[in-house]
Write a protein that holds these residues in place. Sequence first.
Motif, mmCIF file in Angstrom:
data_model
loop_
_atom_site.group_PDB
_atom_site.id
_atom_site.type_symbol
_atom_site.label_atom_id
_atom_site.label_comp_id
_atom_site.label_asym_id
_atom_site.label_seq_id
_atom_site.Cartn_x
_atom_site.Cartn_y
_atom_site.Cartn_z
ATOM 1 N N GLU A 192 6.924 -48.785 1.456
ATOM 2 C CA GLU A 192 5.654 -48.436 2.090
ATOM 3 C C GLU A 192 4.498 -49.270 1.558
ATOM 4 O O GLU A 192 3.588 -49.625 2.305
ATOM 5 C CB GLU A 192 5.359 -46.950 1.899
ATOM 6 C CG GLU A 192 4.204 -46.423 2.738
ATOM 7 C CD GLU A 192 4.418 -46.655 4.237
ATOM 8 O OE1 GLU A 192 3.424 -46.988 4.912
ATOM 9 O OE2 GLU A 192 5.554 -46.516 4.705
ATOM 10 N N ARG A 195 4.498 -52.529 3.382
ATOM 11 C CA ARG A 195 4.110 -52.301 4.779
ATOM 12 C C ARG A 195 2.609 -52.054 4.903
ATOM 13 O O ARG A 195 1.964 -52.511 5.858
ATOM 14 C CB ARG A 195 4.900 -51.104 5.347
ATOM 15 C CG ARG A 195 6.397 -51.405 5.517
ATOM 16 C CD ARG A 195 7.203 -50.138 5.816
ATOM 17 N NE ARG A 195 8.612 -50.442 5.929
ATOM 18 C CZ ARG A 195 9.282 -50.560 7.087
ATOM 19 N NH1 ARG A 195 8.662 -50.366 8.231
ATOM 20 N NH2 ARG A 195 10.565 -50.861 7.095
ATOM 21 N N ASN A 196 2.037 -51.333 3.947
ATOM 22 C CA ASN A 196 0.601 -51.055 3.978
ATOM 23 C C ASN A 196 -0.196 -52.349 3.856
ATOM 24 O O ASN A 196 -1.151 -52.577 4.609
ATOM 25 C CB ASN A 196 0.228 -50.106 2.841
ATOM 26 C CG ASN A 196 -1.275 -49.848 2.785
ATOM 27 O OD1 ASN A 196 -1.842 -49.251 3.680
ATOM 28 N ND2 ASN A 196 -1.914 -50.317 1.725
ATOM 29 N N ALA A 231 -3.439 -45.291 -0.391
ATOM 30 C CA ALA A 231 -3.383 -46.088 0.839
ATOM 31 C C ALA A 231 -4.401 -45.587 1.867
ATOM 32 O O ALA A 231 -4.604 -44.382 1.996
ATOM 33 C CB ALA A 231 -1.972 -46.022 1.423
ATOM 34 N N PRO A 232 -5.040 -46.525 2.580
ATOM 35 C CA PRO A 232 -4.828 -47.976 2.539
ATOM 36 C C PRO A 232 -5.395 -48.668 1.313
ATOM 37 O O PRO A 232 -5.095 -49.838 1.085
ATOM 38 C CB PRO A 232 -5.517 -48.462 3.817
ATOM 39 C CG PRO A 232 -6.544 -47.443 4.108
ATOM 40 C CD PRO A 232 -5.983 -46.132 3.655
#
Length: 360
Positions: A192, A195-196, A231-232
């Motif tokens: 993740e 991907r972020n 995140a983000p």
Amino acid sequence: MKIALVGCGAVTQAVYVPLLSRRRDLFEVSAVCDLSRTLADAVGERLGAAGRYTAVADMLAEGGFEAVLVLASGSHGETVRRALAAGYAVLCEKPLALTRAEVAALPEGRLMVGYMKQYDPAVRRAEELLASLGGAEIIRSVEVTVLHPSGESQLAFANLAQAQDVDAGLLSSLRAEESGLVSRALGESAPEAVRNVYMVSLGSICHDLSLLRRFTGSPAEISYVEAWGPAPGSIEITGPLPAAGRFAIRWHYLADYPAYRETVAIHHDKGTLELVFPSPYLMNAPTTLTMVAGAESRTEWRDVTEAFDVQLAAFHAYVCEGEAPLTDAGGALEDIVTAQRIAARYAVQHDLPIGGEAAA
């Protein structure tokens, strides 16, 4: 020019509806499409569009327009492919797609990718000044800082219509498709955190990548990437510029920050060109260009001409007069490649798995 809109969400309601309402000299909106019938009806009513759809395929088949504005969230690759294949000219909001494969699958056609900051009068003025000083070769560094509040806080003034009528199963299916595209870009095992970094790079930092393309050309190498915070979160990216000097981008998501602020400073041997951008949702709020030269001379320049408005006029000129857009599929592909390099550098630094297109 008769046009159709795909996507009736926040950007469409806050930006494109008021602009298209006052540019009826250039455009007639004859159809709108959104997964939500509520949003399609709301936007269609405001723009006087008789055609209102919840499926892109139905809208394209029905026709009655010359061009399509793709304004929905997520990857636009498949919608753009369908519109081009049906013979329509397309203005597509960034990012064009989430993968290089989607861009490769696009048929020939008239395609302009919307990076409205490239059409900002202050940016065009900065380009002219940089060229007069000697161009990209004189740059010592480009330093970017973005302070990004939540979308809700930026759009609180807009009184947006809300979608409550989209099938939950359909939304889940679309999210799965988007996740699959990200996996194609980064590999199935990309965590993740990687991907972020990729999605922030394509969704927001791409504006700064597009400015680098105009000022210096796309970076061919990413030296360092770090991310921190929930995140983000915050993301820092550095690397060499293709002609001379280096760049540094520092992007911070600060949900409750008082106002959006983006600063792009171009430092060169004789001074600095600094651009300060306001929130993109505030129509006709000027970007400030400050030129710092010898003996601490500072000259400020502003123009209240709306960048989105200039972009729309440029699309009209592209379709009707053949004037080339500032970003076509090739430029958009450069930004996708740069975003994949950013994600790959972050993964390598942190010993995280990376695959898919980014592994190349």
